[in-house]
Structures are given as structure tokens and as C-alpha cells.
Write a protein that holds these residues in place. Structure first.
Motif, PDB file in Angstrom:
ATOM      1  N   UNK A 106      49.132  41.687  37.932  1.00  0.00           N
ATOM      2  CA  UNK A 106      48.610  41.229  36.958  1.00  0.00           C
ATOM      3  C   UNK A 106      49.754  40.760  35.844  1.00  0.00           C
ATOM      4  N   UNK A 107      50.556  41.584  35.752  1.00  0.00           N
ATOM      5  CA  UNK A 107      51.682  41.340  34.839  1.00  0.00           C
ATOM      6  C   UNK A 107      52.293  40.003  34.810  1.00  0.00           C
ATOM      7  N   UNK A 108      52.379  39.311  36.031  1.00  0.00           N
ATOM      8  CA  UNK A 108      52.950  37.986  36.375  1.00  0.00           C
ATOM      9  C   UNK A 108      51.972  36.866  35.701  1.00  0.00           C
ATOM     10  N   UNK A 109      50.796  37.194  35.047  1.00  0.00           N
ATOM     11  CA  UNK A 109      49.796  36.260  34.482  1.00  0.00           C
ATOM     12  C   UNK A 109      50.199  36.323  32.893  1.00  0.00           C
ATOM     13  N   UNK A 110      49.929  35.124  32.307  1.00  0.00           N
ATOM     14  CA  UNK A 110      50.251  35.164  30.841  1.00  0.00           C
ATOM     15  C   UNK A 110      49.267  34.751  30.022  1.00  0.00           C
ATOM     16  N   UNK A 111      48.023  34.249  30.512  1.00  0.00           N
ATOM     17  CA  UNK A 111      46.863  33.962  29.689  1.00  0.00           C
ATOM     18  C   UNK A 111      45.561  34.185  30.574  1.00  0.00           C
ATOM     19  N   UNK A 112      44.524  35.046  29.792  1.00  0.00           N
ATOM     20  CA  UNK A 112      43.502  35.604  30.499  1.00  0.00           C
ATOM     21  C   UNK A 112      42.402  35.178  29.594  1.00  0.00           C
ATOM     22  N   UNK A 113      41.124  35.203  30.187  1.00  0.00           N
ATOM     23  CA  UNK A 113      39.933  34.699  29.811  1.00  0.00           C
ATOM     24  C   UNK A 113      39.267  35.974  29.276  1.00  0.00           C
ATOM     25  N   UNK A 114      38.122  35.999  28.798  1.00  0.00           N
ATOM     26  CA  UNK A 114      37.288  37.248  28.520  1.00  0.00           C
ATOM     27  C   UNK A 114      36.778  38.016  29.225  1.00  0.00           C
ATOM     28  N   UNK A 115      36.309  37.398  30.183  1.00  0.00           N
ATOM     29  CA  UNK A 115      35.685  38.043  31.414  1.00  0.00           C
ATOM     30  C   UNK A 115      34.291  37.664  31.465  1.00  0.00           C
ATOM     31  N   UNK A 116      33.487  37.865  32.855  1.00  0.00           N
ATOM     32  CA  UNK A 116      32.212  37.635  32.982  1.00  0.00           C
ATOM     33  C   UNK A 116      31.687  38.568  33.806  1.00  0.00           C
ATOM     34  N   UNK A 117      30.623  39.297  33.365  1.00  0.00           N
ATOM     35  CA  UNK A 117      30.087  40.412  34.194  1.00  0.00           C
ATOM     36  C   UNK A 117      29.332  39.912  35.468  1.00  0.00           C
ATOM     37  N   UNK A 118      29.524  40.452  36.601  1.00  0.00           N
ATOM     38  CA  UNK A 118      28.990  40.346  37.789  1.00  0.00           C
ATOM     39  C   UNK A 118      28.344  41.703  38.357  1.00  0.00           C
ATOM     40  N   UNK A 119      27.252  41.719  38.702  1.00  0.00           N
ATOM     41  CA  UNK A 119      26.292  42.824  39.001  1.00  0.00           C
ATOM     42  C   UNK A 119      25.805  42.646  40.333  1.00  0.00           C
ATOM     43  N   UNK A 120      26.059  43.357  41.241  1.00  0.00           N
ATOM     44  CA  UNK A 120      25.337  43.196  42.645  1.00  0.00           C
ATOM     45  C   UNK A 120      24.537  44.262  42.824  1.00  0.00           C
ATOM     46  N   UNK A 121      23.232  44.032  43.082  1.00  0.00           N
ATOM     47  CA  UNK A 121      22.077  44.875  43.339  1.00  0.00           C
ATOM     48  C   UNK A 121      21.994  45.058  44.778  1.00  0.00           C
ATOM     49  N   UNK A 122      21.732  46.182  45.144  1.00  0.00           N
ATOM     50  CA  UNK A 122      21.583  46.802  46.588  1.00  0.00           C
ATOM     51  C   UNK A 122      20.017  46.429  46.814  1.00  0.00           C
TER      52      UNK A 122
END
Length: 122
Positions: A106-122
Motif C-alpha cells: 500500500x505504501x507504493x500508492x500515492x493517492x487514495x479514494x474515500x472507500x466504499x462499503x461492501x457487505x456480503x450476506x451469507x
């Protein structure tokens, strides 16, 4: 500096499918290698997949290889993560990132998004 925005997260049933998108603005998208990472609460961020600027080289974490597919459309300045047959253990916040070369660290990446939640229901 490139700005990244993820979308497409949500609730999905195990064995279903979901596609995440990462839209870029600013910078020159086609110059960047891109990556997907994920993070569960209380755990470190972990590598999921990465792709070179040409799209020719792709790298996957063992846990998702054969189920997830990373791709990009440089004309649309967008990267994708097709998640097929997701499992409950894939539940996490998914982040996209831009860097110079496709790497697992991860330290080789310089720009990041804010993230998106993924929930997988069983």
C-alpha cells in the motif's frame, strides 16, 4: 494530483456478483498503475488487486484470484473490480489507489479514494 472516487458498494448475497468502480479526476489517469485494497474494522488494510497503466499486467491476492477481476478504461478514466462469487469474508471497505507501478504494498500508492462499503450476506 489525481482524485479518486469509489462507487458500487452495497449489500450482496454470497455467490452473487457486484462491480465496484473508481472514477479519477485531475492528473493523467493513463499514467498511473491502479490498485484495490480493502479493510475490515480493527484490521490492517490488505491488498486485493492491481493493474498496470496499460491494463496488460494484473496482480491478485490469493484470496480473490479466480473470483475477482480488475480492469480499467483509460478513455473513461475509470477502474473496475468485478466481484463474482463473493464470500462473507470479503466484507470490508474497499479503497482504490493510484501509484507508479502495480504493487501489493500500500505504501507504493500515492493517492487514495474515500472507500466504499461492501457487505456480503451469507
Amino acid at each position: 494530483q489525481v482524485q479518486l472516487v469509489e462507487s458500487g458498494g452495497g449489500l450482496v448475497q454470497a455467490g452473487g456478483s457486484l462491480r465496484l468502480s473508481c472514477a479519477a479526476s485531475g492528473g493523467t489517469f493513463s499514467n498511473y498503475a491502479m490498485g484495490w485494497f480493502r479493510q475490515e474494522p480493527g484490521k490492517e488494510r490488505e491488498f486485493v488487486a492491481s493493474i498496470s497503466w496499460t491494463g496488460i499486467t494484473t496482480i491478485y491476492a490469493d484470496s480473490v484470484a479466480g473470483r475477482f477481476t480488475i480492469s480499467r478504461d483509460n478513455n473513461k478514466k475509470t477502474m473496475y473490480l468485478q466481484m463474482n462469487s463473493p464470500k462473507p469474508e470479503d466484507t470490508a471497505v474497499y479503497y482504490c489507489a493510484a501509484g507508479q507501478v502495480p504493487r501489493r504494498e500500500s505504501q507504493t500508492y500515492h493517492s487514495w479514494g474515500q472507500g466504499t462499503q461492501v457487505t456480503v450476506a451469507s
